[in-house]
Enzyme design. Structure first.
Site, PDB file in Angstrom:
ATOM      1  N   TRP A   1       0.830  -1.216   0.000  1.00  0.00           N
ATOM      2  CA  TRP A   1       0.000   0.000   0.000  1.00  0.00           C
ATOM      3  C   TRP A   1       0.857   1.257   0.000  1.00  0.00           C
ATOM      4  CZ3 TRP A   1      -4.441  -0.808  -1.921  1.00  0.00           C
ATOM      5  CH2 TRP A   1      -5.099  -2.016  -1.702  1.00  0.00           C
TER       6      TRP A   1
ATOM      7  N   ASP B   1      -1.191   6.777   6.277  1.00  0.00           N
ATOM      8  CA  ASP B   1      -2.302   5.913   5.893  1.00  0.00           C
ATOM      9  C   ASP B   1      -2.524   4.968   7.068  1.00  0.00           C
ATOM     10  OD1 ASP B   1      -3.978   3.963   4.923  1.00  0.00           O
ATOM     11  OD2 ASP B   1      -2.748   3.429   3.189  1.00  0.00           O
TER      12      ASP B   1
ATOM     13  N   LYS C   1     -12.380  -1.248   7.817  1.00  0.00           N
ATOM     14  CA  LYS C   1     -11.704  -2.186   8.714  1.00  0.00           C
ATOM     15  C   LYS C   1     -12.077  -1.862  10.167  1.00  0.00           C
ATOM     16  CE  LYS C   1      -8.166  -2.002   5.225  1.00  0.00           C
ATOM     17  NZ  LYS C   1      -8.396  -3.194   4.436  1.00  0.00           N
TER      18      LYS C   1
END
Ligand code: PMP
Length: 362
Positions: free
Chosen positions: A103, A173, A197
Site C-alpha cells: 500500500w 495511511d 476495517k
C-alpha cells in the site's frame, strides 16, 4: 439467533454486533422520521447531527482540538494516494515516502505522477518483514511531507512508535489500524483511512487534517479533490455516503463505550498475543511472516509447513466458523485480521484450533 461466524477478513471486515443490531432496529424509522437514515436528505438536521457527532467523536478519541478537522470523503484510501500529492506537492519540493508494503508502494507511485518523489526508507528487501529503524530514514533536502503506512495489511507489520521530523508534515495511511491503540495523533498533519476495517462499512474515507494544511491546494485543482472545499462545506460539498457515515458514528459510540483507545489497545494486545503465542509455541510448525518487533496487532500473517496443510487448515477452520483466513497471494499462508470488533473469544477459538490442528498434523 444470529448464526454469526468469526470473520477474520482483512476488509471489509467484522463489525460490532451491537452496532449492527442498532442499525437494524433503526432501519425502517430513523428517530421518528418515518424513513430510514438512507432516505433522509443529507441537508436534514438529523443527518447534520450524525455528521457533527462523528467528527466530534473522532477528535475526542484522538484527543485533538480545534486545530484539526475531520472530513468524510469518498473514493477510498486509494483516492487519498492521489489527493495528497495534488494538494501538497509543489514544484520546488519533494514528497518523501517510507515504503513498508504494497500500500505504501501504491501511494508512492501515485505521487510520482505529480512531482519529485524520494524514497526515504524501504524494507522491501526480504519481502517487507519489518518496519525500518528510525536511523534508516533519510529525508530529501526539501520534503513537502513524509508519508508512512502505519499498519501493513498484507504483510502484517505495524509501526510500534512513530518518528517525528520537526516541521516537516507527517502523513499516515492508517486504514488498517486507526483507533486500535493510543498514540499521539498531534504528531500528524494528516491521517487517512478507508472505513471498512476499524471504522464501519466501505464507502467512506476518514481524513483527519491539521487546519494549517487545508488551504494549500493550488487553485487549479478540481473541486472534489481539494481539502479546502470539503472542509469549508463540512464534508457536505456534494452528497456524502450517508449510510456509511451513520454506521461510522455508531461504531465510534461503541468504541467510546468500550473505554476508548486505552481500553481497546489493551484488548487488541491480548487478542493478538493469543495467536502469536500459538505461533511461537509451535516449535516451527507455524512461522510468522513479520519480525517479532514489527508484528501487527491487526493482521497476523503466518505460514504452515506446506501449501497442502495451509489449504486443509483453511477448509477446517471455515467448517468451524472461522472464515477469511487465507493470506494475500504476495505473502501466502494465512492471515488473521483481528480488528477492533473481533471479540477475544474469536482469537481464543482460532488459537485453540491452531493447537489442535498442529496436534493432528504436526
Ligand atoms: N491502505 C491500506 C493500508 C489498505 O489496507 C487498503 C485496503 N486494503 C488501502 C489503502 C486501500 O483502501 P481502499 O480500498 O479504501 O482504497
Amino acid at each position: 439467533m444470529t448464526n454469526r461466524v468469526y470473520n477474520f477478513n482483512a476488509g471489509p471486515s467484522t463489525l460490532p454486533l451491537e452496532v449492527l443490531q442498532q442499525a437494524q432496529e433503526e432501519l425502517l424509522n430513523y428517530q421518528g422520521t418515518g424513513m430510514s437514515v438512507m432516505e433522509i436528505s443529507h441537508r436534514a438536521k438529523e443527518y447534520e447531527a450524525i455528521n457533527a457527532e462523528a467528527e466530534a467523536s473522532l477528535k475526542e478519541l484522538l484527543n485533538l482540538g480545534d486545530d484539526y478537522r475531520v472530513l468524510f470523503l469518498q473514493g477510498g484510501a486509494s483516492t487519498q494516494f492521489t489527493m495528497i500529492p495534488m494538494n501538497f506537492l509543489t514544484p520546488e519540493k519533494t514528497a518523501d515516502y517510507i515504503l513498508t508494503g504494497a500500500w505504501s508502494e501504491k501511494a508512492q507511485k501515485e505521487a510520482v505522477k505529480f512531482g519529485q518523489v524520494h524514497v526515504a526508507a524501504s524494507t522491501q528487501e526480504g519481502n517487507y518483514v519489518r518496519i525500518p529503524e528510525f536511523n534508516e530514514i533519510k529525508l530529501s533536502e526539501a520534503p513537502a511531507y513524509v508519508h508512512l503506512t502505519s499498519n501493513n495489511t498484507i504483510f502484517g507489520t505495524q509501526w510500534q512508535e512513530f518518528p517525528g521530523f520537526g516541521d516537516v508534515p507527517l502523513i499516515a495511511d492508517m486504514s488498517s489500524d486507526i483507533l486500535s491503540h493510543p498514540f499521539d495523533a498531534s504528531k500528524f498533519s494528516l491521517i487517512y483511512a478507508g472505513a471498512q476495517k476499524n471504522l464501519g462499512p466501505s464507502g467512506v474515507t476518514v481524513v483527519i487534517i491539521r487546519q494549517s494544511m487545508i488551504d494549500q491546494a493550488p487553485k487549479s485543482l478540481p473541486s472534489m479533490l481539494r481539502y479546502d472545499i470539503h472542509a469549508k462545506n463540512n464534508s457536505l460539498y456534494n452528497t456524502p455516503p450517508t449510510f456509511s457515515v451513520y454506521m461510522v458514528n455508531l461504531v465510534l459510540r461503541w468504541l467510546k463505550a468500550q473505554g476508548g483507545l486505552t481500553a481497546i489497545g489493551q484488548h487488541n494486545e491480548a487478542k493478538a498475543a493469543l495467536i502469536y503465542d500459538a505461533i511461537d509455541q509451535s516449535s516451527g510448525f507455524y512461522t510468522g511472516h513479520a519480525e517479532k518487533n514489527s508484528r501487527s496487532r491487526m493482521n497476523i500473517t503466518f505460514r504452515l509447513p506446506s501449501e497442502e496443510l495451509e489449504k486443509a487448515f483453511n477448509a477446517e477452520a471455515t467448517k468451524q466458523g472461522m472464515i477469511g483466513l487465507k493470506g494475500h497471494r504476495s505473502v501466502g499462508g494465512m492471515r488473521a485480521s483481528t480488528y477492533n470488533a473481533m471479540p477475544l473469544a474469536g482469537c481464543q477459538a482460532l488459537a485453540d484450533f491452531m493447537k489442535d490442528f498442529q496436534r493432528r498434523n504436526g
